[in-house]
Design a protein around this motif. Structure first.
Motif, PDB file in Angstrom:
ATOM      1  N   THR A   1       0.824  -1.215   0.000  1.00  0.00           N
ATOM      2  CA  THR A   1       0.000   0.000   0.000  1.00  0.00           C
ATOM      3  C   THR A   1       0.854   1.260   0.000  1.00  0.00           C
ATOM      4  O   THR A   1       0.341   2.363   0.254  1.00  0.00           O
ATOM      5  N   GLY A   2       2.133   1.033  -0.290  1.00  0.00           N
ATOM      6  CA  GLY A   2       3.017   2.185  -0.305  1.00  0.00           C
ATOM      7  C   GLY A   2       3.078   2.888   1.043  1.00  0.00           C
ATOM      8  O   GLY A   2       3.301   4.093   1.122  1.00  0.00           O
ATOM      9  N   GLY A   3       2.838   2.118   2.082  1.00  0.00           N
ATOM     10  CA  GLY A   3       2.921   2.685   3.436  1.00  0.00           C
ATOM     11  C   GLY A   3       1.649   3.338   3.911  1.00  0.00           C
ATOM     12  O   GLY A   3       1.540   3.728   5.075  1.00  0.00           O
ATOM     13  N   VAL A   4       0.684   3.427   2.986  1.00  0.00           N
ATOM     14  CA  VAL A   4      -0.558   4.118   3.383  1.00  0.00           C
ATOM     15  C   VAL A   4      -1.281   3.349   4.480  1.00  0.00           C
ATOM     16  O   VAL A   4      -1.789   3.920   5.428  1.00  0.00           O
ATOM     17  N   LEU A   5      -1.342   2.049   4.340  1.00  0.00           N
ATOM     18  CA  LEU A   5      -2.057   1.248   5.328  1.00  0.00           C
ATOM     19  C   LEU A   5      -1.086   0.517   6.255  1.00  0.00           C
ATOM     20  O   LEU A   5      -1.441  -0.517   6.835  1.00  0.00           O
ATOM     21  N   ALA A   6       0.116   1.021   6.373  1.00  0.00           N
ATOM     22  CA  ALA A   6       1.077   0.391   7.279  1.00  0.00           C
ATOM     23  C   ALA A   6       0.564   0.478   8.719  1.00  0.00           C
ATOM     24  O   ALA A   6      -0.027   1.477   9.114  1.00  0.00           O
ATOM     25  N   MET A   7       0.768  -0.601   9.446  1.00  0.00           N
ATOM     26  CA  MET A   7       0.345  -0.594  10.846  1.00  0.00           C
ATOM     27  C   MET A   7       1.306  -1.410  11.688  1.00  0.00           C
ATOM     28  O   MET A   7       1.903  -2.371  11.214  1.00  0.00           O
ATOM     29  N   GLY A   8       1.487  -1.003  12.918  1.00  0.00           N
ATOM     30  CA  GLY A   8       2.370  -1.709  13.828  1.00  0.00           C
ATOM     31  C   GLY A   8       1.630  -2.822  14.534  1.00  0.00           C
ATOM     32  O   GLY A   8       0.431  -3.028  14.341  1.00  0.00           O
ATOM     33  N   GLN A   9       2.363  -3.505  15.427  1.00  0.00           N
ATOM     34  CA  GLN A   9       1.738  -4.602  16.173  1.00  0.00           C
ATOM     35  C   GLN A   9       0.579  -4.114  17.027  1.00  0.00           C
ATOM     36  O   GLN A   9      -0.391  -4.822  17.235  1.00  0.00           O
ATOM     37  N   SER A  10       0.730  -2.885  17.511  1.00  0.00           N
ATOM     38  CA  SER A  10      -0.295  -2.360  18.425  1.00  0.00           C
ATOM     39  C   SER A  10      -1.657  -2.282  17.764  1.00  0.00           C
ATOM     40  O   SER A  10      -2.675  -2.338  18.431  1.00  0.00           O
ATOM     41  N   THR A  11      -1.651  -2.154  16.448  1.00  0.00           N
ATOM     42  CA  THR A  11      -2.926  -2.096  15.739  1.00  0.00           C
ATOM     43  C   THR A  11      -3.276  -3.450  15.147  1.00  0.00           C
ATOM     44  O   THR A  11      -4.434  -3.892  15.177  1.00  0.00           O
ATOM     45  N   LEU A  12      -2.257  -4.114  14.621  1.00  0.00           N
ATOM     46  CA  LEU A  12      -2.513  -5.350  13.878  1.00  0.00           C
ATOM     47  C   LEU A  12      -3.097  -6.458  14.762  1.00  0.00           C
ATOM     48  O   LEU A  12      -4.114  -7.061  14.404  1.00  0.00           O
ATOM     49  N   TYR A  13      -2.426  -6.726  15.876  1.00  0.00           N
ATOM     50  CA  TYR A  13      -2.846  -7.905  16.639  1.00  0.00           C
ATOM     51  C   TYR A  13      -4.244  -7.766  17.260  1.00  0.00           C
ATOM     52  O   TYR A  13      -5.038  -8.703  17.166  1.00  0.00           O
ATOM     53  N   PRO A  14      -4.584  -6.640  17.848  1.00  0.00           N
ATOM     54  CA  PRO A  14      -5.976  -6.499  18.291  1.00  0.00           C
ATOM     55  C   PRO A  14      -6.959  -6.699  17.143  1.00  0.00           C
ATOM     56  O   PRO A  14      -8.025  -7.295  17.308  1.00  0.00           O
ATOM     57  N   MET A  15      -6.568  -6.202  15.950  1.00  0.00           N
ATOM     58  CA  MET A  15      -7.445  -6.345  14.785  1.00  0.00           C
ATOM     59  C   MET A  15      -7.595  -7.829  14.415  1.00  0.00           C
ATOM     60  O   MET A  15      -8.689  -8.316  14.138  1.00  0.00           O
ATOM     61  N   LEU A  16      -6.468  -8.538  14.424  1.00  0.00           N
ATOM     62  CA  LEU A  16      -6.524  -9.962  14.096  1.00  0.00           C
ATOM     63  C   LEU A  16      -7.384 -10.728  15.100  1.00  0.00           C
ATOM     64  O   LEU A  16      -8.191 -11.586  14.726  1.00  0.00           O
ATOM     65  N   TYR A  17      -7.224 -10.388  16.383  1.00  0.00           N
ATOM     66  CA  TYR A  17      -8.010 -11.101  17.402  1.00  0.00           C
ATOM     67  C   TYR A  17      -9.499 -10.802  17.249  1.00  0.00           C
ATOM     68  O   TYR A  17     -10.349 -11.673  17.457  1.00  0.00           O
ATOM     69  N   ASN A  18      -9.799  -9.575  16.851  1.00  0.00           N
ATOM     70  CA  ASN A  18     -11.209  -9.234  16.635  1.00  0.00           C
ATOM     71  C   ASN A  18     -11.791 -10.000  15.457  1.00  0.00           C
ATOM     72  O   ASN A  18     -12.913 -10.502  15.513  1.00  0.00           O
ATOM     73  N   LEU A  19     -11.006 -10.049  14.372  1.00  0.00           N
ATOM     74  CA  LEU A  19     -11.483 -10.782  13.193  1.00  0.00           C
ATOM     75  C   LEU A  19     -11.660 -12.255  13.526  1.00  0.00           C
ATOM     76  O   LEU A  19     -12.594 -12.907  13.054  1.00  0.00           O
ATOM     77  N   GLU A  20     -10.773 -12.757  14.350  1.00  0.00           N
ATOM     78  CA  GLU A  20     -10.854 -14.158  14.755  1.00  0.00           C
ATOM     79  C   GLU A  20     -12.095 -14.380  15.621  1.00  0.00           C
ATOM     80  O   GLU A  20     -12.807 -15.380  15.464  1.00  0.00           O
ATOM     81  N   ALA A  21     -12.343 -13.428  16.536  1.00  0.00           N
ATOM     82  CA  ALA A  21     -13.522 -13.543  17.409  1.00  0.00           C
ATOM     83  C   ALA A  21     -14.798 -13.549  16.590  1.00  0.00           C
ATOM     84  O   ALA A  21     -15.777 -14.207  16.944  1.00  0.00           O
ATOM     85  N   LYS A  22     -14.778 -12.822  15.463  1.00  0.00           N
ATOM     86  CA  LYS A  22     -15.970 -12.766  14.604  1.00  0.00           C
ATOM     87  C   LYS A  22     -16.068 -13.957  13.669  1.00  0.00           C
ATOM     88  O   LYS A  22     -17.038 -14.079  12.923  1.00  0.00           O
TER      89      LYS A  22
END
Lengths: 680, 124
Positions: free
Chosen positions: B38-59
Motif C-alpha cells: 500500500t506504499g505505506g498508506v495502510l502500514a500498521m504496527g503490532q499495536s494495531t494489527l494484533y488487536p485487529m486480528l483477534y477481533n477478526l478471529e472472534a468474529k
C-alpha cells in the motif's frame, strides 16, 4: 488449518538451538559444570511456577530479546489482565513477531516503538481477546453484569432514599385546630349547648347510676335462673331496662322503674330539650386534656373542659386525635328523650312528644356541625331514634298529634334529611393533610418524602409497631417505607379515593340494585398494602357509610310519607290510595323505592292502620308484610326462628343488605317488604 | 501519508482480509505486506494489527494456528474462513461504491478512472 488456536509448542524453546554459554574464563570449574547441565534440553525446559504453570517471565527470559523489546512485550502482556493461557499466547505471538523483525534487521528501538503505548495496546488486546472467549463465558459475564448492575442500582437507590428518610424533617404549618374552631368563635354562650350539656348529662348519669346497678343485678339473676320464656327473652327481659331505654317494651320488668325515672328527670330533660334547640354544641375542639385525668374513673357520658390548644402547630397532637366527647352524651340524651316521648304519649301530652322528637333532631343538627364522618353517623343515629319514636307514637296513639304539630315535624325531618345527602369529608381530608404535614417533608410545592418521624406516626395509626426496642419490626417497617410514595402521590391517591366515594354517592340507590361500591373495592385493594399507607389508613372502606346514609334517607322519606298520609286522612277522612296522591299538597315529591327505582308504596293493614314500605331485597310487592313473622316478630318461636334471628329481621327488615352478603342463604331466603312505617 | 484513525479502522480489516485471501500469513508478514503493497498508506504496527486480528478471529472471519516454519520457528498463521470470504466480498463492494461516490464528487477524479482501484477482485 484446524481453526483451533492452540499453541502446542508454548513450552518449548523457540529456536531449538543451544545458546553459547559464558566463556570458560568467566566460570569457575564447578559453575561451568552446572551451566553445562542447565544448557541441555532438560535444563532449557521453560521454568514454571509452583503450580506447574509456565510463567511470562520465563518465556521472555528464554526468548532473550533485546532489553527494550522484551520490556515492551512484558509491559503490554502484563497489563492485559487476561487469563494465563491467553497472556502466554499473546506473548508468544509478540515474541515471534519481534524475532522476525530482528531477523529482518529492524532496530530493537524501532521494534519497541512499534509495539505502541503499553497501556493502550493492552486494552485493545484485552478487548479483542475477550471477544474470542467461549459463549458460555460471555453469558456468565452478562449475567454477572446484570446481577451486579441491578444490585448496584438497588443499593444506590436504597442508600439515597435512606439518606432522604433520615435527613428530612417535617415542617407542619397549618393550625387545623384553630381552623376548626374559627367558625364557632362568634357564637355566644346562649347559642351553645355546652357546658349546659355537661350539666344535664352528669345529672342524668348520676340519677341512673344506682338504678342501672340494680337493673343489671336483676337481669343477671334472670339469666342465671334460666326461667325466661322465649317471648320474654325476645322482649329483652334478659337485659337491664336502662340499656334498652329507647325501645323498652311496656311488659319489661324494668319498665315502670324507667318511667318513674323519666318523670323524676323532667326538669333535667326540659333543660336538655332547650339545649338541643341551640345551633351548636360549642365546646372547643382540642387535643389537649389535663394530664392528671383519670380516664378509668370517668363516668359514662363525661364531658369536661379541654385545655386550650397551643398555637405552636409542631407542639400540637395530630388533628386525628381531636376529642369529640359530646357525641356519646348527646346520643345518651336522645335515648332518654325517646323514652320520655313514649311516656308523654301515654300521658296524652302531644306537646312533650313533639318537643322530644324535635330535640332529638336538634341534637342531630348540632353535632353534624362538626362536619366529621363519625359525628355525621351519630347525627344519623339520633335522627333514626327520632324517626322511630315518632313512628311508634303515630302508630300506637293515632290522633294524638295535631295537624300543625305533624306539619312542623315533617319540616324538621325534611331539613335534617339534607345532612345525609353526602358524607362530610372536609375534616377527614384535613386530618389526612395534617398527617402528611407531620409525617412528610415539605418542598414548598405540595410535595415531600416520608421522614423518620413520619414512620412513628404511621405506625401509631396502623397496627404495625415500630420502636427502637423492636429492631426487627422496625427494620421491616423502615424497609417498607423506603418504597412508599411521596406526599404528592399520597394526596393524589386520597383524592382519587374521595372521587370514587362521591361517584358511589351520586349513584344514589343503585347499590341496592346490585351496583358495586367503587370506594369499597378500592379500600379492599389498598388494604393489602404494607400497612404504612396514609391514604388507606385514613380513608377506610366508606361504602358502608354511604349505604347507611342511603338507608337513613329512605327511612326518613318513609316517615315523611306517613306524616303526609296522616294529614291527608285528617283532611279527607281516608288514607291515600298511593304515595303519588300526596303530591304536591302533602309531599313535594314521591320518594324513590331504593330496590326498584319506582315510587315508595303505602297500604292499609287489616286493622285500618297505615303501612309505608319498599318492596325489599326480593323485589316483589308483599303488600307491606315483613317476612318471616308477617305480623309480628315478637312471636319468633311460632315461625320456627331463633329469637336472635328474629331480631335480625327486626333490625334490618327486608333490607338484609347491610349485614347479609349476596349468596348468604339466610339473607337470600328473606321474602317480604322493607317496612318503613310503622317502625319495628 | 498518515491515514485518519477512523478511516484506518474501516480500511484495515478489509486490507488484512484481502491479503489473507491470497494465502495464509503470520503477523510480521502481514505488517510487511501492508506496508509494501500500500506504499505505506495502510502500514500498521503490532499495536494495531494484533488487536485487529483477534477481533477478526472472534468474529469468525479468520482462523489461526500455531505452526513451525521451515526454519523451525513457531509462528501463528492466519487464514480467511468461509465467513471471512463472504464478508470480504461485501466490504469490497462497499468500498467500490464509496470510492465511486467520492469520485462522482470529484474527490478522487473521474469515476471511470477510479473504478479500477481495487480491481484485484475477490478470490473465488
Amino acid at each position: 488449518m484446524s481453526g483451533a488456536n492452540k499453541n502446542p509448542r508454548a513450552d518449548r524453546d523457540d529456536r531449538g538451538e543451544i545458546e553459547p554459554g559464558p566463556s570458560a574464563d568467566a566460570l569457575a570449574g564447578g559453575a561451568q559444570k552446572v551451566w553445562a547441565v542447565l544448557n541441555t534440553e532438560i535444563g532449557r525446559t521453560p521454568r514454571r511456577d509452583r503450580r506447574g504453570h509456565r510463567s511470562l517471565k520465563a518465556m521472555l527470559d528464554e526468548a532473550e530479546l533485546p532489553g527494550e523489546v522484551g520490556s515492551a512485550i512484558r509491559a503490554i502482556v502484563s497489563r492485559t489482565r487476561l487469563w494465563r493461557g491467553e497472556k502466554l499466547d499473546v506473548a508468544q505471538e509478540l515474541i515471534a513477531h519481534a524475532r522476525d523483525g530482528l531477523d529482518a534487521g529492524t532496530e530493537p528501538a524501532d521494534l519497541a516503538a512499534a509495539m505502541g503505548e503499553p497501556k493502550k495496546v493492552a486494552r485493545l488486546i484485552r478487548r479483542a481477546m475477550k471477544r474470542k472467549r467461549h459463549w458460555t463465558w460471555h453469558t456468565r459475564a452478562w449475567l454477572f453484569r446484570v446481577v451486579a448492575g441491578t444490585a448496584g442500582v438497588v443499593v444506590v437507590v436504597a442508600g439515597v432514599m435512606t439518606a432522604r428518610f433520615f435527613l428530612g424533617d417535617p415542617d407542619p404549618k397549618r393550625n387545623f385546630i384553630a381552623e376548626m374552631n374559627a367558625p364557632f368563635l362568634g357564637y355566644s354562650e346562649d347559642e351553645r349547648s355546652w357546658p349546659g350539656l355537661r350539666d344535664v348529662n352528669m345529672a342524668v348519669s348520676a340519677a341512673a347510676e344506682t338504678v342501672e346497678r340494680d337493673m343489671e343485678r336483676r337481669a343477671n339473676e334472670r339469666r342465671v335462673s334460666e326461667t325466661l320464656t322465649d317471648e320474654e327473652r325476645s322482649l329483652e327481659f334478659d337485659q337491664p331496662g336502662i340499656s334498652i331505654r329507647d325501645s323498652i317494651d311496656k311488659r319489661h320488668p324494668d319498665y315502670e322503674t324507667m318511667v318513674s325515672m323519666v318523670r323524676d328527670l323532667q326538669p333535667t330533660l326540659e333543660r336538655s330539650r332547650e339545649l338541643a334547640s341551640r345551633p351548636i354544641v360549642g365546646m372547643p375542639y382540642s387535643t389537649r386534656w389535663p394530664e392528671d385525668t383519670d380516664w378509668s374513673s370517668v363516668p359514662n357520658g363525661w364531658i369536661e373542659a379541654p385545655l386550650p390548644e397551643t398555637d405552636d402547630v409542631a407542639e400540637q397532637d395530630m388533628l386525628i386525635g381531636v376529642m369529640l366527647p359530646w357525641l356519646g352524651p348527646v346520643r345518651g340524651q336522645c335515648r332518654w328523650l325517646a323514652l320520655d316521648a313514649r311516656v308523654a304519649a301515654d300521658d296524652r301530652d302531644a306537646a312533650r312528644v313533639v318537643a322530644n322528637v324535635a330535640a332529638m333532631l336538634g341534637y342531630a343538627e348540632q353535632i353534624d356541625k362538626d362536619q366529621i364522618l363519625i359525628s355525621n353517623l351519630v347525627s344519623l343515629a339520633c335522627t333514626e331514634l327520632a324517626r322511630m319514636t315518632l313512628g311508634r307514637v303515630m302508630h300506637e296513639h293515632p290522633g294524638l298529634l295535631e295537624r300543625d304539630q305533624l306539619v312542623g315535624l315533617a319540616h324538621r325531618f325534611g331539613r335534617v334529611r339534607g345532612l345525609f345527602d353526602e358524607i362530610p369529608l372536609e375534616w377527614e381530608t384535613n386530618m389526612f393533610e395534617d398527617v402528611l404535614q407531620r409525617a412528610y417533608t415539605d418542598d414548598g410545592h405540595g410535595d415531600g418524602h416520608l421522614t423518620n418521624e413520619g414512620i412513628s406516626i404511621l405506625s401509631t395509626l396502623s397496627s404495625i409497631s415500630f420502636s427502637a426496642e423492636e429492631p426487627i419490626s422496625s427494620t421491616v417497617g423502615a424497609a417498607n417505607t423506603l418504597f412508599l410514595s411521596s406526599r404528592a402521590e399520597q394526596r393524589r391517591v386520597y383524592t382519587h379515593a374521595v372521587a370514587l366515594l362521591r361517584t358511589d354517592e351520586s349513584a344514589g340507590y343503585e347499590m341496592f340494585r346490585g351496583r358495586e361500591l367503587e370506594s369499597d373495592t378500592w379500600a379492599d385493594e389498598r388494604r393489602h398494602g404494607d400497612g404504612f399507607d396514609p391514604a388507606s389508613l385514613l380513608l377506610p372502606a366508606l361504602g358502608k357509610a354511604v349505604a347507611t346514609q342511603a338507608i337513613g334517607r329512605a327511612r326518613i322519606d318513609g316517615t315523611l310519607v306517613a306524616i303526609g298520609a296522616t294529614i291527608f286522612r285528617m283532611d279527607t277522612g281516608v288514607w291515600p290510595a298511593s304515595v303519588s296522591e300526596l303530591t304536591p299538597a302533602y309531599l313535594p315529591d314521591v320518594p324513590e323505592d331504593p330496590f326498584t327505582g319506582g315510587p315508595m308504596r303505602l297500604g292499609v293493614n287489616g286493622d285500618g292502620s297505615l303501612v309505608v314500605y319498599c318492596v325489599g331485597r326480593d323485589g316483589d310487592d308483599d303488600g307491606g308484610l315483613m317476612d318471616p313473622s308477617k305480623e309480628s316478630a315478637s312471636r319468633p318461636k311460632a315461625n320456627g326462628l331463633d329469637p336472635r334471628e328474629a331480631r335480625y329481621f327486626e333490625q334490618y327488615d327486608a333490607v338484609g343488605w347491610l349485614s347479609g352478603p349476596a349468596g348468604d342463604p339466610f339473607v337470600e331466603a328473606i321474602d317480604g317488604d322493607w317496612v318503613l312505617f310503622p317502625p319495628r | 501519508m498518515k491515514i485518519e484513525r477512523e478511516l484506518m479502522r474501516g480500511a484495515g480489516p478489509t486490507a488484512v482480509m484481502r491479503l489473507l485471501s491470497r494465502r495464509e500469513m503470520y503477523g510480521y508478514e502481514l505488517v510487511e505486506a501492508l506496508s509494501k503493497e500500500t506504499g505505506g498508506v495502510l502500514a500498521m504496527g503490532q499495536s494495531t494489527l494484533y488487536p485487529m486480528l483477534y477481533n477478526l478471529e472472534a468474529k469468525g472471519l479468520i482462523e489461526a494456528e500455531w505452526r513451525s516454519a521451515e526454519s523451525g520457528r513457531d509462528r501463528k498463521y492466519y487464514a480467511l474462513t468461509g465467513k471471512g470470504t463472504k464478508k470480504l466480498a461485501e466490504d469490497t463492494e462497499s468500498w467500490r461504491a464509496l470510492v465511486g461516490a467520492l469520485a462522482s464528487l470529484g474527490v478522487l477524479g473521474p469515476a471511470s478512472v477510479v473504478a479500477g482501484i481495487g480491481g484485484g477482485g475477490v478470490p473465488a
